[in-house]
Structures are given as C-alpha cells and as structure tokens.
Motif scaffolding. Structure first.
Motif, PDB file in Angstrom:
ATOM      1  N   SER A   1       0.843  -1.195   0.000  1.00 58.82           N
ATOM      2  CA  SER A   1       0.000   0.000   0.000  1.00 58.82           C
ATOM      3  C   SER A   1       0.880   1.249   0.000  1.00 58.82           C
ATOM      4  CB  SER A   1      -0.897   0.010   1.241  1.00 58.82           C
ATOM      5  OG  SER A   1      -1.720  -1.131   1.262  1.00 58.82           O
ATOM      6  N   GLY A   2       0.364   2.314  -0.596  1.00 60.94           N
ATOM      7  CA  GLY A   2       1.075   3.584  -0.557  1.00 60.94           C
ATOM      8  C   GLY A   2       2.095   3.762  -1.668  1.00 60.94           C
ATOM      9  N   LYS A   3       2.280   2.735  -2.515  1.00 57.55           N
ATOM     10  CA  LYS A   3       3.228   2.860  -3.625  1.00 57.55           C
ATOM     11  C   LYS A   3       2.477   2.938  -4.942  1.00 57.55           C
ATOM     12  CE  LYS A   3       7.272   0.663  -1.550  1.00 57.55           C
ATOM     13  NZ  LYS A   3       8.369  -0.286  -1.774  1.00 57.55           N
ATOM     14  N   ASN A   4       3.149   3.374  -6.010  1.00 60.14           N
ATOM     15  CA  ASN A   4       2.555   3.475  -7.334  1.00 60.14           C
ATOM     16  C   ASN A   4       2.405   2.065  -7.891  1.00 60.14           C
ATOM     17  OD1 ASN A   4       2.130   3.756 -10.179  1.00 60.14           O
ATOM     18  ND2 ASN A   4       2.855   5.867 -10.015  1.00 60.14           N
ATOM     19  N   PHE A   5       1.191   1.532  -7.823  1.00 60.97           N
ATOM     20  CA  PHE A   5       1.012   0.124  -8.178  1.00 60.97           C
ATOM     21  C   PHE A   5       1.231  -0.120  -9.666  1.00 60.97           C
ATOM     22  CE2 PHE A   5      -3.139   1.879  -9.016  1.00 60.97           C
ATOM     23  CZ  PHE A   5      -3.651   1.137 -10.065  1.00 60.97           C
ATOM     24  N   ARG A   6       0.974   0.875 -10.528  1.00 57.75           N
ATOM     25  CA  ARG A   6       1.203   0.664 -11.957  1.00 57.75           C
ATOM     26  C   ARG A   6       2.680   0.478 -12.260  1.00 57.75           C
ATOM     27  NH1 ARG A   6      -2.989   5.026 -14.671  1.00 57.75           N
ATOM     28  NH2 ARG A   6      -4.910   3.813 -14.255  1.00 57.75           N
ATOM     29  N   ILE A   7       3.505   1.264 -11.609  1.00 61.70           N
ATOM     30  CA  ILE A   7       4.954   1.109 -11.803  1.00 61.70           C
ATOM     31  C   ILE A   7       5.400  -0.257 -11.295  1.00 61.70           C
ATOM     32  CG2 ILE A   7       7.218   1.941 -11.063  1.00 61.70           C
ATOM     33  CD1 ILE A   7       6.086   4.751 -11.068  1.00 61.70           C
ATOM     34  N   ASP A   8       4.883  -0.648 -10.112  1.00 63.30           N
ATOM     35  CA  ASP A   8       5.310  -1.910  -9.511  1.00 63.30           C
ATOM     36  C   ASP A   8       4.847  -3.113 -10.320  1.00 63.30           C
ATOM     37  OD1 ASP A   8       6.685  -0.680  -7.518  1.00 63.30           O
ATOM     38  OD2 ASP A   8       5.195  -1.001  -5.948  1.00 63.30           O
ATOM     39  N   PHE A   9       3.569  -3.115 -10.762  1.00 64.91           N
ATOM     40  CA  PHE A   9       3.124  -4.304 -11.489  1.00 64.91           C
ATOM     41  C   PHE A   9       3.755  -4.360 -12.885  1.00 64.91           C
ATOM     42  CE2 PHE A   9      -0.845  -1.962 -13.043  1.00 64.91           C
ATOM     43  CZ  PHE A   9      -0.635  -2.128 -14.410  1.00 64.91           C
ATOM     44  N   SER A  10       4.003  -3.203 -13.479  1.00 63.96           N
ATOM     45  CA  SER A  10       4.628  -3.227 -14.810  1.00 63.96           C
ATOM     46  C   SER A  10       6.073  -3.723 -14.722  1.00 63.96           C
ATOM     47  CB  SER A  10       4.564  -1.842 -15.452  1.00 63.96           C
ATOM     48  OG  SER A  10       5.341  -0.899 -14.727  1.00 63.96           O
ATOM     49  N   ARG A  11       6.777  -3.317 -13.674  1.00 61.19           N
ATOM     50  CA  ARG A  11       8.147  -3.815 -13.496  1.00 61.19           C
ATOM     51  C   ARG A  11       8.161  -5.314 -13.253  1.00 61.19           C
ATOM     52  NH1 ARG A  11      10.771   0.993  -9.670  1.00 61.19           N
ATOM     53  NH2 ARG A  11      11.073   2.509 -11.373  1.00 61.19           N
ATOM     54  N   ALA A  12       7.196  -5.794 -12.473  1.00 58.54           N
ATOM     55  CA  ALA A  12       7.109  -7.236 -12.241  1.00 58.54           C
ATOM     56  C   ALA A  12       6.819  -7.972 -13.546  1.00 58.54           C
ATOM     57  CB  ALA A  12       6.023  -7.526 -11.214  1.00 58.54           C
ATOM     58  N   LEU A  13       5.909  -7.437 -14.358  1.00 60.26           N
ATOM     59  CA  LEU A  13       5.580  -8.065 -15.635  1.00 60.26           C
ATOM     60  C   LEU A  13       6.800  -8.094 -16.557  1.00 60.26           C
ATOM     61  CD1 LEU A  13       3.559  -9.236 -17.646  1.00 60.26           C
ATOM     62  CD2 LEU A  13       2.808  -6.908 -18.165  1.00 60.26           C
ATOM     63  N   MET A  14       7.567  -7.007 -16.567  1.00 65.48           N
ATOM     64  CA  MET A  14       8.744  -6.934 -17.431  1.00 65.48           C
ATOM     65  C   MET A  14       9.885  -7.841 -16.958  1.00 65.48           C
ATOM     66  SD  MET A  14       8.728  -2.826 -18.172  1.00 65.48           S
ATOM     67  CE  MET A  14       7.215  -2.008 -18.685  1.00 65.48           C
ATOM     68  N   ARG A  15       9.769  -8.356 -15.740  1.00 65.01           N
ATOM     69  CA  ARG A  15      10.793  -9.257 -15.206  1.00 65.01           C
ATOM     70  C   ARG A  15      10.255 -10.677 -15.030  1.00 65.01           C
ATOM     71  NH1 ARG A  15      11.636  -4.276 -14.153  1.00 65.01           N
ATOM     72  NH2 ARG A  15      13.695  -3.393 -13.747  1.00 65.01           N
ATOM     73  N   SER A  16       9.207 -10.966 -15.791  1.00 66.94           N
ATOM     74  CA  SER A  16       8.593 -12.291 -15.732  1.00 66.94           C
ATOM     75  C   SER A  16       8.903 -13.078 -16.995  1.00 66.94           C
ATOM     76  CB  SER A  16       7.075 -12.179 -15.560  1.00 66.94           C
ATOM     77  OG  SER A  16       6.745 -11.545 -14.343  1.00 66.94           O
ATOM     78  N   ILE A  17       8.835 -14.407 -16.871  1.00 69.89           N
ATOM     79  CA  ILE A  17       9.073 -15.284 -18.013  1.00 69.89           C
ATOM     80  C   ILE A  17       7.780 -15.527 -18.772  1.00 69.89           C
ATOM     81  CG2 ILE A  17       9.763 -17.622 -18.684  1.00 69.89           C
ATOM     82  CD1 ILE A  17      11.614 -17.638 -16.225  1.00 69.89           C
ATOM     83  N   LEU A  18       6.709 -15.665 -18.023  1.00 69.49           N
ATOM     84  CA  LEU A  18       5.448 -16.078 -18.627  1.00 69.49           C
ATOM     85  C   LEU A  18       4.299 -15.294 -18.012  1.00 69.49           C
ATOM     86  CD1 LEU A  18       4.475 -19.722 -19.387  1.00 69.49           C
ATOM     87  CD2 LEU A  18       2.974 -18.426 -17.887  1.00 69.49           C
ATOM     88  N   ALA A  19       3.369 -14.862 -18.835  1.00 69.92           N
ATOM     89  CA  ALA A  19       2.181 -14.136 -18.358  1.00 69.92           C
ATOM     90  C   ALA A  19       0.954 -15.041 -18.458  1.00 69.92           C
ATOM     91  CB  ALA A  19       1.958 -12.867 -19.174  1.00 69.92           C
ATOM     92  N   VAL A  20       0.107 -14.965 -17.430  1.00 66.95           N
ATOM     93  CA  VAL A  20      -1.133 -15.750 -17.405  1.00 66.95           C
ATOM     94  C   VAL A  20      -2.308 -14.779 -17.220  1.00 66.95           C
ATOM     95  CG1 VAL A  20      -2.420 -17.591 -16.263  1.00 66.95           C
ATOM     96  CG2 VAL A  20       0.078 -17.718 -16.395  1.00 66.95           C
ATOM     97  N   PRO A  21      -2.846 -14.241 -18.313  1.00 70.76           N
ATOM     98  CA  PRO A  21      -4.013 -13.357 -18.189  1.00 70.76           C
ATOM     99  C   PRO A  21      -5.312 -14.166 -18.116  1.00 70.76           C
ATOM    100  CG  PRO A  21      -3.269 -13.412 -20.460  1.00 70.76           C
ATOM    101  CD  PRO A  21      -2.331 -14.283 -19.689  1.00 70.76           C
TER     102      PRO A  21
END
Length: 800
Positions: free
Chosen positions: A616-636
């Motif tokens: 909480s309290g952080k820019n969640f768009r920046i955090d989730f986008s960074r996590a996505l960019m450091r992932s091998i596989l996406a499961v939408p």
C-alpha cells in the motif's frame, strides 16, 4: 431462549413451541400478537444450526442459572457461566444486527435468571445485576438488553435481568413481567407496522395450516392466484409472488432462494424442513439415538461408525437418515451452503461414494503435537465491526478481547469447513484414492495446511478468540488466507461481525517446547487503520504495551508478519486478472499451487499476484509493470467478467488497468522480454446447481469478445508508452493503433486454457452439487497448472 444444559440430556436443536404458550395470559385482548416461539438447544453441537434461525426479526431471551453467579458460586463455574452468556449475547447480536437509519440496529434481548427458589435474596439479585453490567456494558449488544424494574420495600430497583422461579410458572409475577416485556419489545419494532396486502396474509395463513414443510414454486404461484394475488396493475402474478416471498423470508417466516438448486422450492417451515433433518447428523450421539439413527446403524454399520467416530458422513448414509423427509438433494445443497457439511475428495466413481465432513461433531480429545517445532503464534480476533474499528485496534489488552470480542465457538466450525474446502482444492486429486485424512481434525482444534504451509487453529476459550500456531518460516500466506476465509464465514452467517489478525506484543516467535501453553497479555492488530502494517507503511510507529516503538523497531520485532519492502527481482509467472468473483478465487488457488512448484533448473517458482506482492502507498502501476517486465510467462484471465467493463470503453475513457496489463503483455512478447503468454479463457459463470456440469460457459460461444469496441483507448496507450520508455523499451508502431477488440483478440491467439473443457479431478460425475463443483474446480486448477508449468520448465531448463 437458550438453556445452559448443565446436565447432559437429549434435546432438539431448535424446537417450535405452541403459539399459545406465551399468550395464555393475553386471552380476551382484541389485538393480541401471534408470536412464533423457538427454543434453541444448548449443546455445543447445535451452535452451527442456530445461525440458521437467528435474525433481526425477533426478541431473544437468554437464560442462566442464578446459583452459578451468586456470591457462593464456584469461581470456575461463575467464569464458565459468564463465558456462556457472552457467547449467546454475541450470537444474537451478530446474527440479528442490521443497518437501520445509518446505524447498526439489533434485536431486543432479555436476560432471564432462573432458580429464584434457590437464590431468593434481593441483595443477591442486585449483585448479580451489577456483575452482568460490569462484564457486558462495553459490548455493543448490551444496548439492547432490557431492564427489569422492581420495588423492594419502599425503594425502586432496576436490574439488568429478570429473576424468575421457573418452577412457579405464571404464578411468579416476574415471569409475567418478562412475558409482557417481550410483547412490548415486539410492539415497538418497526417491522410489526409494515403494511402488506391482505392476500399475502391469507397465503401465509394457508402456509401455516397446510401441514407441509415445503411446497413447489408452481404450487405457491397457484395458491397465490387462488387467494386473489396478481391483480395489481403493472405487477404480474409471478412478480408479486417473488415480492411476497422476499418479504416473508426477510421476516424468517419462510425460506426461499433464487439460486438454481433452490428456486423451485419454497420452505414453509425452516425448522421442520431444515433443522430437524440436519440435527440427525449434528448432535451428541452419546445421548441422542433417534429412530432414524437406529435404522441407519442397523442398515449401514460401517458408515454409521465413520459418522460417529470421525465426523464424516457419506451420501449413502444421508439418504438413509433423511429418507423420511424428502427433498434430499435440496437439503444436501443447503447443508453445504450454510457450512454444516463440507464436501471431501471422492473415493470412488459411484454417485454415493462421496463423503462430507461435519465439523460441529468432531471429537474433542486433544491433538498430538508434531515432531517439528512451531515457529510462530498469533490470534484471530472476532468482534462487531464498530468495536473492531473503534476499540480493538493497535495495541490491545487480551482482557479487552475477552470482554468485547465475539466468543467464536459457533464460528470455528464454519471456519474449519472453509479451511478444509480450500485445502482440498489446492491438493486436487492427490488424495482421491484414499480420500481425505481427518485424523488431525477436532471439534475445538485442527492441524491444517494450505499447500505446504502447515498450521494449527484452536479455540482459545479463556481469551475469547482463535489461536493460530504456525509450523512454517513465513506465516504471511496462512494469515492472508485464514483472515479472508474467516471474513467470508462472517459475511455469510454473521454480517455484523468482522475479524482481524493479532500478533503477540513480543513478536509472536515460538519459544519453548511444542504444546507448551503460552498466555499473552498484550497483542497488536496487524491490519487496518492504526494496525501494525499501517504504522509501518505510514512511518509513524506505534505505542505497544505502554512504550513507543519507532518504525525500525517495529520491523525488527515484527518483520516476519510484514510484507517485504521490495518486490522480487524476477518472476517466473505473472497473473493478470480483473478483481472480483470467481476470477479472484481462481488466482488465489493458482498462486498457492504454482508457488509450490520448481522450474526446469529445480529452483522454486516465483509467482506475481498483485494482492500478494504490492505494498500500500506505492505506485502500483509502476510496480506491477516492473514485475511483468521481469517475468518469463504471463497468465491473463480472459474471462466474461473481465470483459464486461471493457464493453463500455471509449476513446477517452480513463485507463483500464486490465487492458493496460494486456497491452504491455503484447508489447513485451514483441520485444522478447516476455517468453510466453498463456491466457485462461472463461465464459460466463455457470450458476451452482445448474444443469450444465461446467464452471463456466464457452467464451467464444457467448460472443462478448466480438462485441468489444473497435476503438483505441488513448489513456491506456499513453500509460503503456510511459511505463515501457521508463524501462528503456521502445513501443511498437502497432501499439498506437491497436484497438480494445484487437488487444483481446491477439491475447486469445496465444495457446491457452479453455476453462469450459475442465473435467472433474475424480471423474466429475456423481456426488452432490457441492462435490461436482469442487471436483470441477480442482480439475480446472490442475489443468491450468499443468499447462503453465510445462512451459515454465521448458523455458528454464538448463543445458541443450
């Protein structure tokens, strides 16, 4: 009213008394009320059934033996009596509270002190009244406890209970005063003044006199037509019948649900239809042996022993016990719906091979402690929502939890049911050959696991809460899931309550031998405003046990209970979904199950799920986008539910975060930062109990993907560009012209999982509705994990 049942005796869970019992003295009055009177059995096994009949629309009398609270009473017995009273007061408040004019309202309560022939002294009565006030005046429910005003000599005396000589009956004037108070309380209630058509009252009177406990919807509609309903302009007969049944259900006079498995059934007497058959499996078999029990024991001795010794009932035994009631399918569905029974993994392919756990009748003998030592201990505290928000926050004295919290005896059985169901889905078909091991389950404690996370929950009766002992290095997964499951239980059966997880003030690390009892005087609320997480996130610190602790001290002492400061550097899997409903539930299961796997290099699989990783309290768009960019596989999760909001998007709509995630997935696939995309495709959810043996329908058959707007969402494109550029990545030209419809279509082109093809983990056929649904859930989770992990291992396999 409730009886404490000091001596064990056979009694029914809920007994419907003759209408005229309490109204005998009212004969001759023209406007006499007709009251429906229920007597609730006091045995603990019945507590889970009581929640089926407690509601806002009633007056509750709670009885206690005055000899247990008088000056000569044994201290231990006095404490037990007060604990029992607290449980009943809280049960009434929790089940009958409702929002009225912006405030929480609840049903009136009368405390009845019995055995005045043994405790006749007015001084003793005053002392008992003072004790009750001291114990309960800070409880939210106490505002609805009625006073008894008496004259002693020439003085006026006010008591918080009615002292009666129950052997004298109506010859005791206090008994008559209590009965008058019941009438006065009812007459003051607003719902008594609600006006309804005379035709509804005529239908209700026919319900009462027909001698049936239930009738079909078609019969009810025909009865309504015969009584003159359906003649109101602009309201059809069927619509008026629905309005009438909603009203009567709210008042507790009948029970009706629009769920597919129940919508054709109108329950005219919930006590006879539901409570009586359920009390054949939820009872103390040491003192109950009804004719149905004798027949079942003779016909199916092995299954009878399984029920009475293990708390597990088979569908075959249920059919034998309930054959005199009819509507067995609906009874089975309702028992699962209200948490009375929990479907267990099926052991065979036949329909009757399915078993249910009955948490309320589990054995009470203590569990052995495992050889592995515990790591942490904490407490799940249950209280009124306002109490939790205004009184039980921050650093708390355990004595206040005992006084203001909800004694969780009846709730624990339902929570245990939720935990077992959750664990069953995580395990899937791993134990379907042998069935579920129930040897670690007891009535007041249980050793459970969510995947590899082992923990023990137990009723901390003297502290008024649920004690949780952990056997894992990281307690956060269990805390998160256990708190969520408890919140679900409360929402279903006690909407006036809320729960919070508390950590011992000393940090909660286990010290000493396994099984050694530890008593904590001070605890700290983990969640919510002014909780531990809040104090750390806001960097304000907090006062604990009289001493101020700064943020650094809080992190040092409570670090194991707090989310880590930083996100992981890399992830194997990124799960993208729209919050709410089955989508959220599925992502939880996937997170738990995938997090237990290892990749192609035998390393632990790391999964990103926003509610488990983002602070909480952080820019969640920046955090989730960074996590996505450091992932091998996406499961939408490309579901019907996720697409509904996208159907309304226009060019200048605010940024839709799910569409943003999917846009980033396509861009990262193009530039090679993301190796794979495995969409989980789900059409509209199939209602539980429906004819379709599926969880969801075919997404493509529903056609919602083709109805998506063919427009470019400028805010999504702008945000995606910013996030990509910040990471040193150049967006493709296609991103600027890709419409909502095209984004979804390109995601769906990836090789994914069609959820409507999921098969049951143990055949999927047979068993009750709950077993079939659980089997399909397990099958879907297993199918998704098998697909995802095959690709993860392929992408991470070392060597050529």
């Amino acid at each position: 009213g409730s009886a404490e049942g000091v001596k064990a005796k056979a009694e029914v869970a809920v007994k419907q008394l003759p209408d005229d019992l309490i109204l005998e003295y009212l004969k001759g009055k023209e406007d006499s009320l007709r009251l429906n009177i229920l007597d609730l059995g006091g045995q603990e096994q019945f507590y889970s059934l009581h929640l089926l009949v407690l509601s806002r629309f009633g007056v509750y009398t709670i009885c206690f033996d005055m000899s247990r609270l008088c000056s000569t009473a044994d201290p231990a017995d006095k404490a037990a009596c007060l604990r029992n009273l607290r449980f009943w007061i809280n049960s009434v408040w929790a089940s009958s509270s409702a929002i009225e004019d912006g405030n929480v309202g609840t049903a009136p309560i009368l405390l009845i002190g019995t055995h005045k022939d043994k405790v006749p002294s007015a001084e003793e009565h005053k002392a008992i009244s003072d004790l009750l006030y001291e114990e309960f005046n800070r409880n939210q429910a106490f505002s609805r406890v009625q006073q008894y005003k008496d004259t002693v000599g020439d003085k006026r005396q006010v008591l918080w209970f009615f002292p009666v000589d129950n052997s004298a009956g109506l010859k005791d004037p206090v008994m008559v005063a209590a009965m008058r108070m019941v009438e006065e309380c009812v007459e003051e209630e607003e719902y008594i003044k609600w006006r309804v058509p005379f035709t509804w009252l005529d239908v209700l009177e026919t319900f009462r006199k027909c001698g049936k406990s239930a009738m079909s919807l078609q019969e009810t509609v025909q009865l309504a037509a015969d009584k003159g309903m359906g003649r109101t302009p602009d309201v059809s007969l069927e619509e008026e019948v629905q309005l009438m049944m909603e009203h009567l259900t709210a008042l507790g006079m009948i029970m009706y649900s629009t769920e597919d498995s129940l919508r054709n059934l109108v329950i005219l007497s919930p006590v006879i239809f539901l409570v009586q058959p359920l009390s054949l499996i939820v009872c103390d078999f040491a003192i109950h042996l009804e004719p149905e029990h004798k027949a079942a024991r003779k016909a199916l001795p092995d299954l009878w022993t399984q029920l009475t010794s293990q708390g597990v009932v088979s569908r075959k035994l249920l059919a034998e016990l309930w054959k005199g009631f009819g509507n067995v399918k609906e009874l089975e569905f309702l028992a699962v719906k209200y948490g009375i029974m929990v479907p267990l993994v099926k052991r065979g392919s036949e329909e009757d091979d399915a078993d249910y756990l009955v948490p309320s009748i589990l054995r009470k003998d203590p569990l052995d402690w495992p050889t592995d030592p515990p790591t942490f201990v904490g407490y799940l505290v249950i209280a009124g929502k306002q109490t939790l928000a205004k009184s039980l926050y921050g650093s708390i004295k355990m004595e206040e939890v005992k006084r203001q919290g909800f004694h969780p005896t009846g709730i624990l059985a339902r929570l245990l049911a939720k935990c077992v169901s959750w664990g069953e889905v995580l395990i899937g078909n791993a134990r379907s050959e042998a069935g579920t091991d129930v040897s670690d389950l007891r009535g007041e404690e249980a050793q459970l696991s969510f995947g590899s996370h082992v923990f023990r929950i137990s009723l901390a009766a003297d502290q008024g809460c649920i004690r949780v002992v952990f056997f894992v290095g990281n307690p956060l997964e269990v805390v998160h899931t256990l708190t969520r499951l408890c919140s679900e239980v409360l929402a279903e059966c006690a909407p006036g309550l809320a729960c919070g997880f508390c950590v011992p003030a000393d940090g909660g690390k286990w010290e000493g031998a396994s099984g050694e009892e530890r008593l904590h005087e001070d605890i700290v609320m983990l969640h919510g405003i002014k909780g531990l997480e809040w104090a750390v996130e806001m960097e304000v610190g907090m006062k604990i046990s009289g001493q101020f602790c700064d943020v650094l001290s809080l992190r040092q002492r409570y670090g194991s209970w707090l989310l880590p400061r930083d996100l992981e550097g890399e992830y194997h899997i990124f799960i993208s979904y729209r919050q709410g409903g089955f989508d959220s539930q599925l992502t939880e299961w996937l997170f738990h199950k995938l997090s237990r796997e290892v990749d192609g290099s035998n390393m632990r699989v790391v999964v990103f799920l926003d509610k488990r990783r983002l602070e909480s309290g952080k820019n969640f768009r920046i955090d989730f986008s960074r996590a996505l960019m450091r992932s091998i596989l996406a499961v939408p999760l490309v579901s019907w539910s996720a697409l509904q909001r996208m159907l309304k998007l226009v060019h200048d709509s605010p940024c839709d975060n799910v569409l943003l995630e999917w846009t980033l997935i396509l861009e990262l696939l193009v530039c090679g930062r993301l190796k794979r995309c495995v969409p989980i495709m789900m059409g509209a959810p199939v209602k539980e109990g429906g004819e379709e043996k599926k969880l969801v329908r075919d997404l493509f058959a529903d056609g919602d993907a083709n109805k998506l707007p063919d427009v470019v969402c400028s805010e999504v494109v702008k945000e995606a560009e910013r996030l990509l550029v910040d990471e040193g990545l150049k967006p493709s030209k296609d991103m600027y012209t890709r419409t909502v419809k095209q984004v979804v279509a390109q995601i769906l082109l990836c090789d994914g999982v069609k959820a409507w093809d999921a098969k049951g983990s143990h055949g999927g056929a047979g068993g009750g509705v709950a077993h079939q649904r659980q089997s399909l859930q397990e099958g879907l989770v297993s199918m998704c994990c098998h697909k995802v992990m095959g690709l993860v291992r392929k992408e991470t396999r070392a060597g050529p």
